[in-house]
Design a protein around this motif. Structure first.
Motif, mmCIF file in Angstrom:
data_model
loop_
_atom_site.group_PDB
_atom_site.id
_atom_site.type_symbol
_atom_site.label_atom_id
_atom_site.label_comp_id
_atom_site.label_asym_id
_atom_site.label_seq_id
_atom_site.Cartn_x
_atom_site.Cartn_y
_atom_site.Cartn_z
ATOM 1 N N GLY A 135 9.924 5.401 1.802
ATOM 2 C CA GLY A 135 10.156 3.961 1.741
ATOM 3 C C GLY A 135 8.880 3.209 1.430
ATOM 4 N N PRO A 136 8.925 1.881 1.438
ATOM 5 C CA PRO A 136 7.708 1.102 1.167
ATOM 6 C C PRO A 136 6.581 1.480 2.135
ATOM 7 C CG PRO A 136 9.640 -0.308 1.158
ATOM 8 C CD PRO A 136 10.094 1.017 1.659
ATOM 9 N N ARG A 137 5.362 1.455 1.638
ATOM 10 C CA ARG A 137 4.219 1.966 2.394
ATOM 11 C C ARG A 137 3.698 0.934 3.397
ATOM 12 N NH1 ARG A 137 1.677 5.999 -1.666
ATOM 13 N NH2 ARG A 137 3.134 5.856 -3.401
ATOM 14 N N ALA A 138 3.243 1.444 4.522
ATOM 15 C CA ALA A 138 2.623 0.575 5.526
ATOM 16 C C ALA A 138 1.358 -0.069 4.973
ATOM 17 C CB ALA A 138 2.289 1.384 6.784
ATOM 18 N N GLY A 142 4.905 -2.750 3.944
ATOM 19 C CA GLY A 142 6.329 -2.467 3.776
ATOM 20 C C GLY A 142 6.949 -3.131 2.567
ATOM 21 N N HIS A 152 11.538 -4.875 0.875
ATOM 22 C CA HIS A 152 10.766 -4.967 2.124
ATOM 23 C C HIS A 152 11.490 -4.128 3.167
ATOM 24 C CE1 HIS A 152 9.504 -7.024 5.981
ATOM 25 N NE2 HIS A 152 8.389 -6.464 5.497
ATOM 26 N N ASP A 153 10.790 -3.099 3.650
ATOM 27 C CA ASP A 153 11.401 -2.136 4.558
ATOM 28 C C ASP A 153 12.640 -1.529 3.885
ATOM 29 O OD1 ASP A 153 9.373 -2.588 6.355
ATOM 30 O OD2 ASP A 153 10.479 -4.153 7.428
ATOM 31 N N ARG A 154 13.847 -1.759 4.429
ATOM 32 C CA ARG A 154 15.052 -1.172 3.839
ATOM 33 C C ARG A 154 15.823 -2.177 2.981
ATOM 34 N NH1 ARG A 154 13.183 2.690 4.963
ATOM 35 N NH2 ARG A 154 13.874 3.253 2.910
ATOM 36 N N GLN A 156 16.531 -4.504 -0.124
ATOM 37 C CA GLN A 156 16.163 -4.660 -1.528
ATOM 38 C C GLN A 156 16.851 -5.905 -2.076
ATOM 39 O OE1 GLN A 156 15.913 -1.308 -4.452
ATOM 40 N NE2 GLN A 156 17.696 -2.289 -5.374
ATOM 41 N N GLN A 188 21.010 -2.656 1.104
ATOM 42 C CA GLN A 188 20.249 -1.929 2.104
ATOM 43 C C GLN A 188 20.009 -0.501 1.616
ATOM 44 O OE1 GLN A 188 18.881 -3.110 5.012
ATOM 45 N NE2 GLN A 188 19.545 -5.126 4.273
ATOM 46 N N GLU A 191 18.471 5.348 4.652
ATOM 47 C CA GLU A 191 17.327 5.939 5.353
ATOM 48 C C GLU A 191 16.859 7.183 4.596
ATOM 49 O OE1 GLU A 191 15.538 5.108 7.939
ATOM 50 O OE2 GLU A 191 16.628 3.217 8.268
ATOM 51 N N ARG A 239 4.850 9.476 3.442
ATOM 52 C CA ARG A 239 4.124 8.210 3.413
ATOM 53 C C ARG A 239 3.552 7.907 2.027
ATOM 54 N NH1 ARG A 239 1.953 10.536 8.184
ATOM 55 N NH2 ARG A 239 0.039 11.023 7.028
#
Length: 243
Positions: A135-138, A142, A152-154, A156, A188, A191, A239
């Motif tokens: 997923g988007p990187r820390a 995110g 952003h996070d999950r 789209q 969404q 995961e 990651r």
């Protein structure tokens, strides 16, 4: 007294003719003696019945034509009423309302698409990194750009302008809920599934494996053509830190 129908008069005429034919046949064969007077009466009765049937048919035809003309005249009157356009009162305003509503929908979609484009441009300016397998990187808070969408996070978020024509078509057909369902501004992301193994080939290619290794993969591992990475390396891969 009810006037006889065409069927009644034709039945009477047919019966009278049969009487005449029967009397003539009996006279010719000698089956019975039919007097001249009786034969004339039978023929007169047949002619009268035949003329009555003919008159009934003509009256029925006149009645049919009169009913036809009356019906067509009523249709003509209705055509005239429709031609006056009173049934279309308010249609122009209704169409104007539809056009206004469609314009509002297009303006909302255009504003949304412009906001998405602005966010994508800003993310690019700030060096948002590509989305990682996990997923988007820390390291990008995110946030990631994915084609014409931003993530952003999950969540789209993408443009909807291309979907609006279908949505408006549903709305024009009276299905506003169906039209809204055709607009997918937000999706969404699922995961991410962590691979059970990651194998690195001799050329450095990473091969994620979900499930057990195949016999062929196991043979490549034994031969040294594939090297299985450890758990920390799999975490780094998720990651986006492993190349």
């Amino acid at each position: 007294m009810t006037a006889p129908t065409v069927a009644d008069t034709e039945a009477d005429a047919a019966g009278a003719r049969q009487d005449v034919e029967r009397a003539e046949r009996d006279l010719a064969t000698g089956a019975r003696n039919v007097g001249v007077s009786a034969l004339h009466k039978l023929r007169d009765a047949w002619r009268h019945a035949d003329l009555s049937a003919q008159g009934a048919r003509e009256r029925a035809e006149r009645d049919r034509q009169a009913a036809r003309l009356k019906g067509l005249a009523e249709i003509g009157a209705e055509v005239g009423r429709l031609a006056a356009g009173t049934d279309l009162d308010g249609l122009g305003q209704a169409l104007a309302d539809v056009a206004t509503a469609a314009g509002r929908a297009r303006a909302i979609a255009a504003a949304h698409d412009a906001a998405v484009a602005d966010l994508i441009a800003a993310a690019a300016d700030l060096g948002a990194e590509p989305i990682a397998p996990g997923g988007p990187r820390a390291t990008s808070a995110g946030v990631a750009v994915r084609g014409e969408a931003i993530v952003h996070d999950r969540a789209q978020v993408g443009p909807i302008g291309a979907q609006l024509a279908t949505a408006l078509a549903h709305a024009l057909a009276g299905d506003a809920a169906g039209g809204l369902a055709r607009v997918a501004a937000v999706t969404q992301l699922p995961e991410p599934k962590r691979p059970d193994y990651i194998a690195r080939g001799r050329g450095g290619l990473l091969v994620p494996v979900i499930g057990e290794l195949t016999q062929q993969q196991q043979a490549h591992v034994r031969a040294g053509d594939l090297v299985l990475l450890d758990e920390p390396s799999i975490d780094a891969f998720m990651r986006g830190e492993l190349a």
